[in-house]
Design an enzyme around this catalytic site. Structure first.
Site, PDB file in Angstrom:
ATOM      1  N   THR A 101       0.899  -1.400   0.015  1.00 19.44           N
ATOM      2  CA  THR A 101      -0.027  -0.030   0.194  1.00 19.44           C
ATOM      3  C   THR A 101       0.885   1.232  -0.077  1.00 19.44           C
ATOM      4  O   THR A 101       1.930   1.337   0.586  1.00 19.44           O
ATOM      5  CB  THR A 101      -0.943   0.020   1.163  1.00 19.44           C
ATOM      6  N   TYR A 131      -1.677   0.306  10.061  1.00 19.88           N
ATOM      7  CA  TYR A 131      -1.995  -0.255   8.977  1.00 19.88           C
ATOM      8  C   TYR A 131      -0.805  -0.230   7.880  1.00 19.88           C
ATOM      9  O   TYR A 131      -0.461  -1.404   7.584  1.00 19.88           O
ATOM     10  CB  TYR A 131      -3.268   0.116   8.144  1.00 19.88           C
TER      11      TYR A 131
END
Ligand code: UDP
Length: 328
Positions: free
Chosen positions: A116, A140
């Site tokens: 990501t 995250y």
């Protein structure tokens, strides 16, 4: 070639499974259906299972005998990761380590990883190149960064092991044929929430922060169509199996839109002047994320087909209307 897709019933995974199926790869999905849907798996075998359940995973590997694993199964909500970091380190980091061990023990040497743009945190330079430092600002991003670091070590320790890590920017849009799309029980993404607000599912759309150091004060993101992203996975697969070295690629188009710009396109596409409200910043959001996508274009010959924000939002809109019909 036999490809095992973890999280193949989820939003991005199901688009990749579809593309693999269409291109005649042997594909199997391994998914615990916590956020995915069985109906989204359009091709290949389906095995219900949790990544934490190594025995189940190993038995699936023994039955299906994949030579490559594509790993999508993960938790992906930034805010939740701040409130419940252990969930992210368990699901995204620990379970991926278990998956990698099980793969290696069973002789699987190729891995494609869903990473990501969140690994970059607040980048020093825009657009962001793959060699920019990783300094995530939320659990995250950290949970994904840790796997990237582990993959690097694994590839140096084991010459046969090869991986591609794809750093996704903001993924949106749906299947052109309208069969699959984003269908989370709880949607937190901007485009989805804007469209659901246009459909009357939410009373108003909140704009998280209007005091960022950007031209209109709202955050800027690089939105990529899910079908172009799926294509990047197929190209990565070809690259790895043709002997390409372990590598990392940004997946974005290299241009950004602010939250306010997205809202204005969403209003145009839906022909609805839905209500919005200026709200406080959302914790963990970097102000600007725009990919430098020259590397994936150069090395993998990636040629995106949907680099147009109106097209992306139209595609997401068709899907949202259909989903509303299905779910009632
Ligand atoms: N955002 C917003 N309202 C919403 C959802 C998102 O203003 O209801 C903003 C969010 O703060 C961020 C951008 O839209 O600046 C993109 O957020 P999203 O959750 O879609 O993706 P992320 O960039 O967090 O992966």
């Amino acid at each position: 070639m036999r490809v095992l897709v973890t999280g193949g019933a989820g939003y991005i995974g199901s688009h990749v499974v579809k593309l693999l199926g269409e291109r005649n790869y042997e594909v199997a999905t391994y998914d615990n259906l916590s956020t995915g849907n069985r109906w989204a798996v359009l091709y290949g075998d389906f095995f219900e299972g949790d990544l934490a359940d190594t025995n189940r995973l190993e038995s699936v590997i023994k039955i299906f005998k994949p030579s490559v694993v594509m790993h999508f199964a993960a938790s992906i909500i930034v805010k939740e990761s701040i409130n419940d970091p252990l969930k992210y380190y368990y699901n995204n980091t620990y379970n991926t380590i278990k998956l990698l061990r099980t793969m290696i023990q069973n002789g699987i040497k190729k891995f494609i990883f869903s990473s990501t743009a969140a690994v970059y945190g607040i980048p020093d330079e825009i657009p962001i190149k793959e060699d920019s430092p990783m300094k995530p600002i939320n659990p995250y991003g950290t949970s994904k960064m840790m796997i990237e670091l582990i993959l690097k070590d694994l590839a140096s320790s084991n010459r046969d092991f090869g991986y591609v890590s794809l750093r996704y920017f903001n993924v949106a849009g749906a299947d052109s044929e309208g069969r699959i799309g984003q269908a989370y029980k709880e949607s937190t993404h901007l485009i989805t929430r804007a469209l659901k607000t246009a459909l009357g599912e939410f009373r108003k759309l909140q704009i998280y922060g209007t005091d960022y150091n950007t031209p209109d004060g709202t955050c800027i993101r690089d939105y990529i169509h899910v079908e172009d992203l799926a294509d990047a996975h197929l190209l990565s697969l070809k690259y790895l199996t043709e002997g390409g070295k372990s590598n990392i690629f940004n997946c974005g188009y290299g241009r950004g839109f602010s939250v306010k710009e997205i809202i204005s396109v969403a209003k145009k596409v839906t022909k609805t002047d839905f209500p919005t409200e200026e709200a406080l910043r959302r914790e963990g959001d970097p102000p600007i994320l725009i990919a430098d996508s020259s590397k994936i274009k150069r090395v993998l010959q990636w040629r995106p087909r949907f680099d147009n924000i109106e097209l992306i939002i139209e595609s997401a809109w068709r899907w949202e209307m259909k989903l509303k019909e299905i779910l009632g």
